[in-house]
Enzyme design. Structure first.
Site, PDB file in Angstrom:
ATOM      1  N   ALA A 176      55.342  78.884  68.454  1.00 55.86           N
ATOM      2  CA  ALA A 176      56.520  78.184  67.965  1.00 55.86           C
ATOM      3  C   ALA A 176      56.876  77.080  68.956  1.00 55.86           C
ATOM      4  O   ALA A 176      56.455  77.120  70.113  1.00 55.86           O
ATOM      5  CB  ALA A 176      57.680  79.171  67.845  1.00 55.86           C
ATOM      6  N   GLY A 236      53.366  82.403  67.938  1.00 58.56           N
ATOM      7  CA  GLY A 236      53.390  82.150  66.506  1.00 58.56           C
ATOM      8  C   GLY A 236      52.051  81.634  65.998  1.00 58.56           C
ATOM      9  O   GLY A 236      51.683  81.861  64.837  1.00 58.56           O
ATOM     10  N   GLU A 288      50.118  84.640  65.425  1.00 58.40           N
ATOM     11  CA  GLU A 288      50.621  85.326  64.224  1.00 58.40           C
ATOM     12  C   GLU A 288      50.125  84.641  62.953  1.00 58.40           C
ATOM     13  O   GLU A 288      49.827  85.299  61.949  1.00 58.40           O
ATOM     14  CB  GLU A 288      52.156  85.368  64.258  1.00 58.40           C
ATOM     15  CG  GLU A 288      52.659  86.259  65.397  1.00 58.40           C
ATOM     16  CD  GLU A 288      54.172  86.263  65.504  1.00 58.40           C
ATOM     17  OE1 GLU A 288      54.739  85.188  65.773  1.00 58.40           O
ATOM     18  OE2 GLU A 288      54.782  87.322  65.313  1.00 58.40           O
ATOM     19  N   GLU A 321      55.200  86.043  73.965  1.00 57.51           N
ATOM     20  CA  GLU A 321      56.644  85.962  73.713  1.00 57.51           C
ATOM     21  C   GLU A 321      57.463  86.650  74.802  1.00 57.51           C
ATOM     22  O   GLU A 321      58.537  86.185  75.177  1.00 57.51           O
ATOM     23  CB  GLU A 321      56.976  86.573  72.344  1.00 57.51           C
ATOM     24  CG  GLU A 321      56.622  85.679  71.159  1.00 57.51           C
ATOM     25  CD  GLU A 321      55.185  85.842  70.682  1.00 57.51           C
ATOM     26  OE1 GLU A 321      54.364  86.413  71.438  1.00 57.51           O
ATOM     27  OE2 GLU A 321      54.877  85.389  69.570  1.00 57.51           O
TER      28      GLU A 321
HETATM   29  C1  3H9 Z   1      56.622  82.071  69.688  1.00 58.13           C
HETATM   30  O1  3H9 Z   1      55.616  81.566  69.297  1.00 58.13           O
HETATM   31  C2  3H9 Z   1      57.474  82.998  68.873  1.00 58.13           C
HETATM   32  C3  3H9 Z   1      56.763  83.451  67.655  1.00 58.13           C
HETATM   33  O2  3H9 Z   1      56.743  84.849  67.610  1.00 58.13           O
HETATM   34  C4  3H9 Z   1      57.365  82.828  66.435  1.00 58.13           C
HETATM   35  C5  3H9 Z   1      58.607  83.474  65.965  1.00 58.13           C
HETATM   36  C6  3H9 Z   1      59.277  82.749  64.824  1.00 58.13           C
HETATM   37  N1  3H9 Z   1      56.594  74.647  72.552  1.00 58.13           N
HETATM   38  O3  3H9 Z   1      51.601  74.117  79.763  1.00 58.13           O
HETATM   39  P1  3H9 Z   1      51.169  72.718  79.622  1.00 58.13           P
HETATM   40  C7  3H9 Z   1      54.398  71.686  76.099  1.00 58.13           C
HETATM   41  S1  3H9 Z   1      57.199  81.759  71.273  1.00 58.13           S
HETATM   42  C8  3H9 Z   1      56.969  73.453  73.010  1.00 58.13           C
HETATM   43  O4  3H9 Z   1      51.526  71.765  80.712  1.00 58.13           O
HETATM   44  P2  3H9 Z   1      48.416  73.545  79.753  1.00 58.13           P
HETATM   45  C9  3H9 Z   1      54.691  71.806  77.582  1.00 58.13           C
HETATM   46  O5  3H9 Z   1      56.074  71.839  77.825  1.00 58.13           O
HETATM   47  C10 3H9 Z   1      55.992  80.635  71.953  1.00 58.13           C
HETATM   48  N2  3H9 Z   1      56.298  72.795  73.973  1.00 58.13           N
HETATM   49  O6  3H9 Z   1      49.604  72.581  79.318  1.00 58.13           O
HETATM   50  C11 3H9 Z   1      54.039  70.542  78.110  1.00 58.13           C
HETATM   51  O7  3H9 Z   1      54.928  69.487  77.859  1.00 58.13           O
HETATM   52  P3  3H9 Z   1      55.001  68.186  78.802  1.00 58.13           P
HETATM   53  C12 3H9 Z   1      54.812  81.389  72.419  1.00 58.13           C
HETATM   54  C13 3H9 Z   1      55.211  73.370  74.476  1.00 58.13           C
HETATM   55  O8  3H9 Z   1      47.186  72.933  79.223  1.00 58.13           O
HETATM   56  C14 3H9 Z   1      52.818  70.361  77.203  1.00 58.13           C
HETATM   57  O9  3H9 Z   1      53.099  71.125  76.026  1.00 58.13           O
HETATM   58  N3  3H9 Z   1      53.881  80.483  73.036  1.00 58.13           N
HETATM   59  C15 3H9 Z   1      54.776  74.623  74.042  1.00 58.13           C
HETATM   60  O10 3H9 Z   1      48.524  73.851  81.206  1.00 58.13           O
HETATM   61  C16 3H9 Z   1      51.544  70.864  77.807  1.00 58.13           C
HETATM   62  O11 3H9 Z   1      51.762  72.201  78.244  1.00 58.13           O
HETATM   63  C17 3H9 Z   1      53.839  80.284  74.363  1.00 58.13           C
HETATM   64  O12 3H9 Z   1      54.597  80.856  75.100  1.00 58.13           O
HETATM   65  C18 3H9 Z   1      55.503  75.267  73.012  1.00 58.13           C
HETATM   66  N4  3H9 Z   1      55.128  76.475  72.530  1.00 58.13           N
HETATM   67  O13 3H9 Z   1      48.697  74.902  78.990  1.00 58.13           O
HETATM   68  C19 3H9 Z   1      52.777  79.341  74.831  1.00 58.13           C
HETATM   69  N5  3H9 Z   1      53.668  74.970  74.736  1.00 58.13           N
HETATM   70  O14 3H9 Z   1      53.684  67.505  78.634  1.00 58.13           O
HETATM   71  C20 3H9 Z   1      53.338  78.375  75.842  1.00 58.13           C
HETATM   72  C21 3H9 Z   1      53.428  73.946  75.574  1.00 58.13           C
HETATM   73  O15 3H9 Z   1      56.147  67.427  78.230  1.00 58.13           O
HETATM   74  N6  3H9 Z   1      52.398  77.393  76.280  1.00 58.13           N
HETATM   75  N7  3H9 Z   1      54.344  72.982  75.422  1.00 58.13           N
HETATM   76  O16 3H9 Z   1      55.219  68.726  80.172  1.00 58.13           O
HETATM   77  C22 3H9 Z   1      51.418  77.656  77.185  1.00 58.13           C
HETATM   78  O17 3H9 Z   1      51.184  78.774  77.591  1.00 58.13           O
HETATM   79  C23 3H9 Z   1      50.640  76.492  77.696  1.00 58.13           C
HETATM   80  O18 3H9 Z   1      51.374  75.322  77.414  1.00 58.13           O
HETATM   81  C24 3H9 Z   1      49.221  76.313  77.120  1.00 58.13           C
HETATM   82  C25 3H9 Z   1      48.624  74.962  77.606  1.00 58.13           C
HETATM   83  C26 3H9 Z   1      48.337  77.457  77.613  1.00 58.13           C
HETATM   84  C27 3H9 Z   1      49.248  76.283  75.623  1.00 58.13           C
END
Ligand code: 3H9
Length: 712
Positions: free
Chosen positions: A78, A117, A120, A140
């Site tokens: 999400a 998400g 999911e 999450e």
């Molecule tokens: C969820 O999904 C709930 C569900 O159950 C649904 C219920 C309805 N959203 O980390 P990076 C941005 S909860 C918004 O530097 P990497 C991040 O801020 C969600 N923004 O890159 C950054 O922005 P900026 C569960 C996001 O290559 C840019 O993307 N998911 C999100 O080192 C690059 O990110 C997570 O917790 C997001 N979801 O790592 C996953 N994700 O360029 C969270 C990233 O402005 N994300 N951004 O600084 C991660 O773990 C890492 O970002 C990922 C990439 C491994 C994907």
């Protein structure tokens, strides 16, 4: 056909014109989400996805559907920034249900990170094909949430209750090829992912297979007591409401029908989303990324090539730094004047990699390659071909002078020269060389091969290139560099000195070490300040010039408890006696009557009538001392943003993540309240110490917080 809308979205990232593309390969429709950088499922993406799915479902020419993502990864979940807003339809929980209910087979084409998400969404598709190296996870919990779109019910049906619970409780992504994830994907693509997914869909059609709905799969057998065991673990995560709710939500798969269980999990998700813990963890998520993305003053310079690094000083810190450098692929020369100390360090580093081999983290070839990049020497002439020097010798300015004058003589021109000092003045150290522009501080935290934080200390003389090189090196070591300046402990130790001061004063007023530790542990620190002091060595804190210089004096009197402990040989765990006593070979500290006697005598001599101090007061005074100093740190531009202070304490000092960091915590208390409490402490305990920082006063009066509101 392309759907979606132009402009930038709530994630703040530039949104492409088309968020979801719809293409055809014969009778197979391919729905491709295209929302850089990580295909987060923001509202416009969800709306475009529903539109695309609805369109192909009514298209009689389409017999099967592939759901894929463009760019570097499948959906990472999400859009976290939307969690501060009211939920906007279409909701993911409904979209994935529509996909699962589809009468045509739906195949997910997975690559990169399949998270939250996004995972999911994949679980609700009827089949899954993945590119090699794909990782799946339900992170999450790291945001104080549970999977809110059916993941709590579908994941156990595919990988079993044990693995599903482990994934949801540790939040870590796993390779989809890991043995415990057997059942998650149907095929690993051998060539082009989309082509493989299309071919897989054709095979399904050829076999006349009906959609395989995850919700209809039988529940897999679980290990005995699986829910009770995980509930016990969840209960130990004090202060975090999400883990217990995760266990309860997954258990519902055995207690009620799928639809009701999903609805309950969705309600839990919404409640957790609004919890202070989840808000704090979201702050942490973005704060860490902001620190990593735009380190203050670090972007202007050109990083130099660094491949060969000399580490001077082979103590615990030098060894940890050497291991971290080797792990990052660098070539390391370890320099230590004492031959026995050097031999010991080499043995410990070899033992570290032997341990990694035995735990199967590396294989024999990797171990050989890692150790093959390590050499050592007892003379500084060995640094002559180094691109970078990291000094990690004894914390004494005289010793630093000697070492840096020698480094200046031997290190090649253009080498990055760094010091691992934890509180000395880096500018003064740089002044021991004729090239202060090449000098920065790299304050690692122990154990340096484990801890993520590095304070990258710039001086007025540090060149942009030197700073950029230091940051690039830290990043290559997979660490988080927080750029700061100054002396007296930079950010972390400067605030720590204030907390230590306050805790020592509470001891002489009447508190006991075990009471102070219990209070701060119940606040959320893994270990209280006196347990930490015993672990690190009381003599280390005692040598700290900041504490000795001014902090321990009040009303012309000095609180000399640290001197007394050192004089009594109570140095902590290493002497089996410090603020606590330790049975030989045990790390569990027990209250020591000898310490209580020492404190009572100390208070008597100082003319202080001892009284008990409530847990709430212990926490308040410890935290306010830190917050007040942090306000000065921000005002003096030691860091460029308040959230960097939070990042330092979260990644280097065990501040509970679900409280967001010291300055986020202050904002939650409300700065007028923080100011009023400091003023009341000034009245009660003396304004000599409890003077509110000017920035705190100004912000409180203006009704503002330390953190500017994040743009939604
Ligand atoms: C969820 O999904 C709930 C569900 O159950 C649904 C219920 C309805 N959203 O980390 P990076 C941005 S909860 C918004 O530097 P990497 C991040 O801020 C969600 N923004 O890159 C950054 O922005 P900026 C569960 C996001 O290559 C840019 O993307 N998911 C999100 O080192 C690059 O990110 C997570 O917790 C997001 N979801 O790592 C996953 N994700 O360029 C969270 C990233 O402005 N994300 N951004 O600084 C991660 O773990 C890492 O970002 C990922 C990439 C491994 C994907």
């Amino acid at each position: 056909m392309k759907t979606g809308r132009a402009g930038s979205d709530s994630s703040g990232h530039k949104a492409p014109v088309n968020l979801v593309a719809l293409t055809r390969d014969g009778e197979i429709a391919i729905v491709t989400i295209d929302h850089p950088p990580v295909n987060a499922l923001s509202q416009p993406v969800r709306a475009a996805l529903v539109a695309a799915i609805d369109k192909v479902l009514v298209d009689d020419e389409v017999r099967a559907i592939v759901v894929a993502c463009a760019g570097r990864t499948f959906c990472a979940g999400a859009d976290i920034r939307e969690f501060d807003l009211a939920p906007q339809p279409p909701h993911l929980v409904d979209i994935v249900q529509r996909i699962e209910d589809a009468p045509k087979p739906v195949v997910a084409a997975l690559h990169g990170e399949v998270l939250g998400g996004g995972c999911e969404l994949a679980l609700a598709c009827h089949y899954r094909v993945a590119a090699p190296g794909t990782r799946a996870g339900l992170p999450e919990v790291t945001l104080g949430l549970l999977p809110g779109s059916g993941g709590t019910q579908r994941m156990p049906r595919l990988v079993g209750f044990d693995t599903a619970l482990e994934m949801m409780l540790d939040g870590k992504p796993r390779l989809v090829t890991a043995p415990e994830l057997t059942g998650l994907v149907d095929e690993i693509a051998s060539g082009d992912l989309k082509a493989s997914a299309v071919a897989f869909a054709r095979n399904i059609l050829a076999a006349d297979a009906t959609p395989r709905r995850t919700r209809s799969l039988p529940l897999l057998a679980a290990s005995p007591d699986v829910f009770a065991r995980h509930a016990d673990v969840a209960a130990k995560r004090r202060g975090e409401p999400a883990p217990a709710r995760i266990v309860a939500a997954v258990k519902r798969a055995t207690e009620m029908n799928f639809t009701d269980a999903v609805a309950r999990a969705r309600a839990d998700f919404l409640a957790l989303r609004d919890s202070p813990e989840s808000r704090a963890l979201r702050h942490v998520f973005f704060a860490e990324r902001e620190t990593a993305r735009s380190p203050a003053g670090g972007s202007a310079g050109m990083p130099r090539d660094i491949e060969r690094v000399a580490v001077i000083g082979a103590g615990t810190m030098g060894q940890g730094i050497a291991i971290a450098l080797l792990d990052a692929g660098l070539t390391v020369t370890l320099v230590e004047a004492s031959d026995p100390a050097l031999a010991r360090a080499n043995e410990r580093i070899a033992a570290h990699y032997q341990g990694a081999l035995e735990k199967k983290r590396i294989d024999a070839t990797q171990k050989e390659a890692l150790l093959g990049r390590l050499s050592s020497s007892s003379t500084l002439s060995a640094i002559a071909d180094s691109d970078c020097v990291i000094e990690a010798v004894f914390e004494d300015i005289g010793v630093k002078r000697q070492v840096f004058e020698e480094i200046d003589r031997v290190a090649p021109g253009g080498a990055l020269l760094t010091t691992n000092t934890s509180y000395l003045d880096v500018a003064e150290i740089a002044g021991f060389t004729k090239r202060p522009r090449d000098v920065v501080g790299l304050h690692f935290f122990s154990p340096a091969n484990v801890m993520r934080l590095v304070e990258v200390v710039r001086t007025d003389a540090s060149s942009p290139d030197a700073l950029a090189s230091a940051l690039a090196l830290v990043k290559r070591m997979r660490k988080l560099g927080v750029v700061c300046k100054g002396k007296d402990g930079f950010v972390g130790n400067r605030m720590l000195a204030q907390r230590t001061r306050e805790c020592l004063f509470m001891l002489e007023e009447g508190a006991l070490p075990q009471e102070i530790d219990a209070a701060l542990e119940s606040f959320g620190f893994a270990l209280g300040p006196f347990g930490v002091a015993d672990l690190a060595g009381i003599d280390i804190g005692w040598r700290n010039a900041i504490l000795r210089r001014q902090l321990l004096e009040v009303g012309g009197r000095r609180c000399d408890l640290l001197d007394q402990m050192v004089a009594a040989g109570r140095l902590g765990q290493k002497t089996n006696a410090g603020w606590f006593r330790y049975e030989a070979g045990s790390r569990k500290g027990r209250p020591d009557p000898a310490v209580e006697a020492l404190l009572i005598e100390h208070s008597r001599k100082a003319g202080i009538t001892r009284h008990s101090i409530a847990s709430a007061e212990i926490v308040e005074r410890s935290l306010l001392a830190m917050i007040n100093e942090a306000a000065r740190i921000v005002e003096e531009d030691v860091v460029s943003r308040a959230s960097d202070v939070d990042v330092v304490w979260l990644t280097g000092y065990g501040f509970p993540r679900y409280r967001g960091g010291p300055l986020y915590y202050a904002d939650q208390l409300g700065l007028p309240h923080v100011l009023a409490r400091i003023e009341s402490l000034a009245e009660r305990l003396g304004a000599e110490y409890w003077t509110p920082a000017p920035l705190l006063q100004r912000l409180a009066q203006a009704g503002q917080g330390f953190h500017a509101a994040r743009p939604a």
